[in-house]
Scaffold this motif. Sequence first.
Motif, short mmCIF file in Angstrom:
data_model
loop_
_atom_site.label_atom_id
_atom_site.label_comp_id
_atom_site.label_asym_id
_atom_site.label_seq_id
_atom_site.Cartn_x
_atom_site.Cartn_y
_atom_site.Cartn_z
N GLY A 112 0.78 -1.23 0.00
CA GLY A 112 0.00 0.00 0.00
C GLY A 112 0.81 1.28 0.00
O GLY A 112 0.25 2.36 -0.15
N GLN A 113 2.11 1.18 0.17
CA GLN A 113 2.98 2.37 0.17
C GLN A 113 3.43 2.68 -1.26
O GLN A 113 3.49 1.78 -2.10
CB GLN A 113 4.22 2.13 1.03
CG GLN A 113 3.93 1.93 2.47
CD GLN A 113 4.17 3.16 3.30
OE1 GLN A 113 4.86 4.08 2.89
NE2 GLN A 113 3.58 3.18 4.47
N ALA A 114 3.78 3.92 -1.51
CA ALA A 114 4.35 4.31 -2.80
C ALA A 114 5.73 3.67 -2.94
O ALA A 114 6.41 3.43 -1.95
CB ALA A 114 4.46 5.82 -2.89
N LEU A 115 6.15 3.44 -4.17
CA LEU A 115 7.50 2.92 -4.41
C LEU A 115 8.54 4.00 -4.18
O LEU A 115 9.66 3.72 -3.76
CB LEU A 115 7.62 2.38 -5.83
CG LEU A 115 6.69 1.23 -6.20
CD1 LEU A 115 6.93 0.81 -7.64
CD2 LEU A 115 6.84 0.08 -5.24
N ALA A 116 8.18 5.25 -4.49
CA ALA A 116 9.10 6.39 -4.31
C ALA A 116 8.27 7.63 -3.98
O ALA A 116 7.10 7.73 -4.36
CB ALA A 116 9.90 6.63 -5.58
N VAL A 117 8.89 8.56 -3.25
CA VAL A 117 8.25 9.82 -2.88
C VAL A 117 9.11 10.96 -3.40
O VAL A 117 10.28 11.09 -3.01
CB VAL A 117 8.09 9.92 -1.35
CG1 VAL A 117 7.47 11.25 -0.96
CG2 VAL A 117 7.26 8.75 -0.81
N ASP A 118 8.56 11.77 -4.32
CA ASP A 118 9.29 12.92 -4.86
C ASP A 118 9.46 13.98 -3.78
O ASP A 118 8.55 14.21 -2.97
CB ASP A 118 8.52 13.55 -6.02
CG ASP A 118 8.49 12.66 -7.26
OD1 ASP A 118 9.31 11.74 -7.35
OD2 ASP A 118 7.63 12.91 -8.12
N VAL A 119 10.63 14.61 -3.76
CA VAL A 119 10.93 15.67 -2.78
C VAL A 119 11.61 16.83 -3.51
O VAL A 119 12.11 16.67 -4.62
CB VAL A 119 11.84 15.14 -1.64
CG1 VAL A 119 11.13 14.04 -0.85
CG2 VAL A 119 13.17 14.66 -2.16
N PRO A 120 11.67 18.00 -2.87
CA PRO A 120 12.36 19.14 -3.48
C PRO A 120 13.87 18.91 -3.60
O PRO A 120 14.45 18.14 -2.84
CB PRO A 120 12.09 20.29 -2.50
CG PRO A 120 10.92 19.86 -1.69
CD PRO A 120 10.98 18.37 -1.63
N ASN A 121 14.47 19.59 -4.54
CA ASN A 121 15.92 19.60 -4.68
C ASN A 121 16.50 20.09 -3.36
O ASN A 121 16.11 21.14 -2.86
CB ASN A 121 16.30 20.52 -5.83
CG ASN A 121 17.79 20.55 -6.09
OD1 ASN A 121 18.61 20.46 -5.19
ND2 ASN A 121 18.16 20.71 -7.34
N PRO A 122 17.45 19.37 -2.76
CA PRO A 122 17.99 19.77 -1.45
C PRO A 122 18.97 20.94 -1.54
O PRO A 122 19.60 21.28 -0.54
CB PRO A 122 18.68 18.50 -0.96
CG PRO A 122 19.05 17.76 -2.20
CD PRO A 122 17.97 18.07 -3.19
N GLY A 123 19.09 21.56 -2.70
CA GLY A 123 19.97 22.72 -2.83
C GLY A 123 21.13 22.48 -3.77
O GLY A 123 22.09 23.26 -3.79
N CYS A 124 21.08 21.42 -4.55
CA CYS A 124 22.15 21.11 -5.49
C CYS A 124 21.99 21.95 -6.75
O CYS A 124 20.91 22.39 -7.08
CB CYS A 124 22.13 19.62 -5.84
SG CYS A 124 22.29 18.56 -4.37
N SER A 125 23.08 22.14 -7.46
CA SER A 125 23.06 22.95 -8.68
C SER A 125 22.52 22.18 -9.88
O SER A 125 22.46 22.72 -10.97
CB SER A 125 24.48 23.46 -9.00
OG SER A 125 25.33 22.35 -9.24
N PHE A 126 22.11 20.96 -9.68
CA PHE A 126 21.56 20.12 -10.75
C PHE A 126 20.29 19.47 -10.26
O PHE A 126 20.01 19.42 -9.08
CB PHE A 126 22.58 19.04 -11.16
CG PHE A 126 23.08 18.23 -9.99
CD1 PHE A 126 22.37 17.12 -9.56
CD2 PHE A 126 24.22 18.59 -9.31
CE1 PHE A 126 22.83 16.37 -8.47
CE2 PHE A 126 24.69 17.85 -8.22
CZ PHE A 126 23.97 16.73 -7.80
N GLU A 127 19.51 19.00 -11.24
CA GLU A 127 18.28 18.27 -10.91
C GLU A 127 18.36 16.88 -11.41
O GLU A 127 18.85 16.55 -12.40
CB GLU A 127 17.08 18.94 -11.57
CG GLU A 127 16.39 19.85 -10.61
CD GLU A 127 15.08 20.38 -11.17
OE1 GLU A 127 14.32 19.64 -11.80
OE2 GLU A 127 14.87 21.57 -10.96
#
Length: 144
Positions: free
Chosen positions: A129-144
């Motif tokens: 019942g859980q998601a396989l992955a959870v999207d989160v904000p960029n932690p402050g890196c210069s790339f995505e």
Amino acid sequence: MHKASRFTLALALAGLVVGLAPATANATPGRGVSAVTVFDQVTGGTQYVLKEITLAPGGSTGWHFHPGSVTGVVERGVLSHHDATCASDGVYHPGQAISEASGPGYVHIGRNLGAEPVVLEVLYRVPAGQALAVDVPNPGCSFE
């Protein structure tokens, strides 16, 4: 039930589900990513999902974490992997395995910096019942 009524009910339920879904501000969803589910089975409260994931050249998984454990093998291409400190925590070539820790304490991103697609075989083991992955904000890196 009348066809139009079922459609209206379906739209209302979809709106309710979207409205109840937790929002993640400035999440960084993947780009250039496609996946095919090979296997999906729940056993003893654990969901086992095997996916073939392809990252196009220049693509990324986006910043995310996993509620359960993840192991994979690179079939083609070269996967560049970074943790939330922006540091590389691995470069994986064909035949190499990768394991990722679970939970929000291990935010990471996978990127294809090469000219050919990266193809991964990935096994997720998550509580049913859980998601396989959870999207989160960029932690402050210069790339995505």
